[in-house]
Design a protein around this motif. Sequence first.
Motif, PDB file in Angstrom:
ATOM      1  N   PRO A  79       0.711  -1.226  -0.100  1.00 57.86           N
ATOM      2  CA  PRO A  79      -0.033  -0.245   0.029  1.00 57.86           C
ATOM      3  C   PRO A  79       0.734   1.590   0.169  1.00 57.86           C
ATOM      4  O   PRO A  79       1.849   1.074   0.488  1.00 57.86           O
ATOM      5  N   GLU A  80       0.264   2.430  -0.795  1.00 59.84           N
ATOM      6  CA  GLU A  80       1.155   3.573  -1.054  1.00 59.84           C
ATOM      7  C   GLU A  80      -0.223   4.394  -0.882  1.00 59.84           C
ATOM      8  O   GLU A  80      -1.199   4.720  -0.295  1.00 59.84           O
ATOM      9  N   VAL A  81       0.562   6.269   0.747  1.00 52.02           N
ATOM     10  CA  VAL A  81      -0.235   7.198  -0.069  1.00 52.02           C
ATOM     11  C   VAL A  81      -0.242   7.436  -1.456  1.00 52.02           C
ATOM     12  O   VAL A  81       0.843   7.693  -1.766  1.00 52.02           O
ATOM     13  N   MET A  82      -1.833   7.935  -2.014  1.00 52.17           N
ATOM     14  CA  MET A  82      -1.637   8.741  -3.597  1.00 52.17           C
ATOM     15  C   MET A  82      -2.879   9.501  -2.779  1.00 52.17           C
ATOM     16  O   MET A  82      -3.411   9.601  -1.960  1.00 52.17           O
ATOM     17  N   ASP A  83      -2.773  10.541  -3.789  1.00 56.92           N
ATOM     18  CA  ASP A  83      -3.780  11.618  -4.286  1.00 56.92           C
ATOM     19  C   ASP A  83      -4.899  11.122  -5.038  1.00 56.92           C
ATOM     20  O   ASP A  83      -4.534  10.306  -6.256  1.00 56.92           O
ATOM     21  N   LEU A  84      -6.051  10.961  -4.596  1.00 58.14           N
ATOM     22  CA  LEU A  84      -6.959  10.150  -5.163  1.00 58.14           C
ATOM     23  C   LEU A  84      -7.581  11.102  -6.804  1.00 58.14           C
ATOM     24  O   LEU A  84      -7.747  10.576  -7.635  1.00 58.14           O
ATOM     25  N   ALA A  85      -7.170  12.645  -7.025  1.00 54.05           N
ATOM     26  CA  ALA A  85      -7.006  13.507  -8.151  1.00 54.05           C
ATOM     27  C   ALA A  85      -6.316  12.728  -9.173  1.00 54.05           C
ATOM     28  O   ALA A  85      -7.090  13.382  -9.998  1.00 54.05           O
ATOM     29  N   GLU A  86      -5.047  12.377  -8.353  1.00 56.74           N
ATOM     30  CA  GLU A  86      -4.733  12.571  -9.471  1.00 56.74           C
ATOM     31  C   GLU A  86      -4.240  10.740  -9.793  1.00 56.74           C
ATOM     32  O   GLU A  86      -4.393  10.313 -11.532  1.00 56.74           O
ATOM     33  N   LEU A  87      -5.224   9.609  -9.148  1.00 54.18           N
ATOM     34  CA  LEU A  87      -5.315   8.240  -9.059  1.00 54.18           C
ATOM     35  C   LEU A  87      -6.534   8.514 -10.904  1.00 54.18           C
ATOM     36  O   LEU A  87      -6.568   7.866 -11.838  1.00 54.18           O
ATOM     37  N   VAL A  88      -7.692   9.679 -10.680  1.00 49.39           N
ATOM     38  CA  VAL A  88      -8.611   9.089 -11.308  1.00 49.39           C
ATOM     39  C   VAL A  88      -7.644   9.914 -12.798  1.00 49.39           C
ATOM     40  O   VAL A  88      -8.313   9.904 -14.089  1.00 49.39           O
ATOM     41  N   ARG A  89      -7.091  11.309 -13.046  1.00 49.84           N
ATOM     42  CA  ARG A  89      -6.111  11.618 -13.951  1.00 49.84           C
ATOM     43  C   ARG A  89      -5.416  11.137 -14.517  1.00 49.84           C
ATOM     44  O   ARG A  89      -5.775  10.874 -15.746  1.00 49.84           O
ATOM     45  N   ASP A  90      -4.968   9.802 -13.854  1.00 51.47           N
ATOM     46  CA  ASP A  90      -3.961   8.742 -14.791  1.00 51.47           C
ATOM     47  C   ASP A  90      -4.954   7.930 -15.270  1.00 51.47           C
ATOM     48  O   ASP A  90      -4.619   7.048 -17.108  1.00 51.47           O
ATOM     49  N   GLU A  91      -6.202   7.901 -14.439  1.00 54.44           N
ATOM     50  CA  GLU A  91      -6.795   6.794 -15.190  1.00 54.44           C
ATOM     51  C   GLU A  91      -7.695   7.115 -16.466  1.00 54.44           C
ATOM     52  O   GLU A  91      -7.881   6.422 -17.578  1.00 54.44           O
TER      53      GLU A  91
ATOM     54  N   VAL B  87     -10.595  -0.720  -9.260  1.00 53.20           N
ATOM     55  CA  VAL B  87     -11.981   0.036  -9.535  1.00 53.20           C
ATOM     56  C   VAL B  87     -12.329   0.944  -9.746  1.00 53.20           C
ATOM     57  O   VAL B  87     -13.610   1.095  -9.305  1.00 53.20           O
ATOM     58  N   LEU B  88     -11.628   2.180  -9.796  1.00 50.57           N
ATOM     59  CA  LEU B  88     -11.925   2.971 -11.025  1.00 50.57           C
ATOM     60  C   LEU B  88     -12.267   3.088 -12.149  1.00 50.57           C
ATOM     61  O   LEU B  88     -13.976   3.477 -12.427  1.00 50.57           O
ATOM     62  N   GLY B  89     -11.476   2.106 -12.881  1.00 49.75           N
ATOM     63  CA  GLY B  89     -11.991   1.481 -14.311  1.00 49.75           C
ATOM     64  C   GLY B  89     -13.008   1.268 -14.813  1.00 49.75           C
ATOM     65  O   GLY B  89     -13.977   1.143 -14.872  1.00 49.75           O
ATOM     66  N   ASN B  90     -13.739   0.025 -12.879  1.00 46.50           N
ATOM     67  CA  ASN B  90     -14.578  -0.294 -13.331  1.00 46.50           C
ATOM     68  C   ASN B  90     -15.989  -0.419 -12.663  1.00 46.50           C
ATOM     69  O   ASN B  90     -16.861   0.029 -13.829  1.00 46.50           O
ATOM     70  N   LEU B  91     -15.130   1.423 -12.297  1.00 48.40           N
ATOM     71  CA  LEU B  91     -17.012   2.103 -12.211  1.00 48.40           C
ATOM     72  C   LEU B  91     -16.977   2.907 -12.738  1.00 48.40           C
ATOM     73  O   LEU B  91     -18.612   3.610 -13.643  1.00 48.40           O
ATOM     74  N   LEU B  92     -15.938   3.419 -14.274  1.00 45.08           N
ATOM     75  CA  LEU B  92     -15.835   4.062 -15.592  1.00 45.08           C
ATOM     76  C   LEU B  92     -16.446   3.471 -15.884  1.00 45.08           C
ATOM     77  O   LEU B  92     -17.537   3.935 -16.885  1.00 45.08           O
ATOM     78  N   ASP B  93     -16.228   2.278 -16.345  1.00 40.27           N
ATOM     79  CA  ASP B  93     -16.892   1.049 -17.502  1.00 40.27           C
ATOM     80  C   ASP B  93     -17.996   1.400 -17.124  1.00 40.27           C
ATOM     81  O   ASP B  93     -19.429   0.840 -17.971  1.00 40.27           O
TER      82      ASP B  93
END
Length: 265
Positions: free
Chosen positions: A120-132, A162-168
């Motif tokens: 596990p790592e600490v991440m910025d959720l906004a960056e996770l969204v932009r990367d996806e 998780v984000l990819g599946n929700l976007l799909d």
Amino acid sequence: MTARNQPASSFVAESARPRARPPCGCDHDQDALNRRLEAMTERLERTFRRERQFACDASHELCTPLAALRLELEEARLHPDDTDLASLLDRTLSNVGRLQAIVGDLLLLARPDAGPPAEPEVMDLAELVRDELSRREDRHEVELRLDPEVMARGVRTQLGRVLGNLLDNAQRYAKGSVRIRVRRRRDIAELTVCDDGEGVDRAERDRIFQPFTRLATCRSRSHGGTGLGLAIARDLAEANHGTLRVGPSPTRGACFVLQLPAVTD
């Protein structure tokens, strides 16, 4: 008088006396044990029924593209001169791709932690969204409301899935647009994915996360998908100490809410 010479009436009187129960409360303990055994048996029966239903549903999902493949190939063998080879290959490859997607999702659902270990790592959720989003080409516009520095701890690949599946899911059922919001609510880091489709009835909001669920509304798998994406998303959310639920969207569709423990400085 010795016991040998006692009259018979004294033995009858002695046997008729009420016997004192042991002080341990054995009857109460036995009743409690029986109740626990009944509850355990009922849970095992429910688990068995769920697993049997899951096996039936998985078999059905796998048989559908296999049957289509067989039909296409048998038609081509019976009428080779009337077969458009390029079209045949496109259809068969499409069915093979669906089979691969179902099998891959089944394996991930069975072992969400399969693959190389990831810390596990600490991440910025906004960056996770932009990367996806940078890796996707969606047909509906995506509206973003991303608060900066909303930090959470988790396995990046799993939360990305998780984000990819929700976007799909959102892209599949949206009529015109999809909304993504990232914000912090006290000690919770929250990511929501909303669409403007038909939504999910209140009675079906928990059942929608079960594998191969068929809803009464038009929000069904007739739009495509393996029927496992939301089940995988919830399992991965819980594996990262989070929760995933669905509710009504501000745009009258469905809104999926991922909540994770927030990380502070």
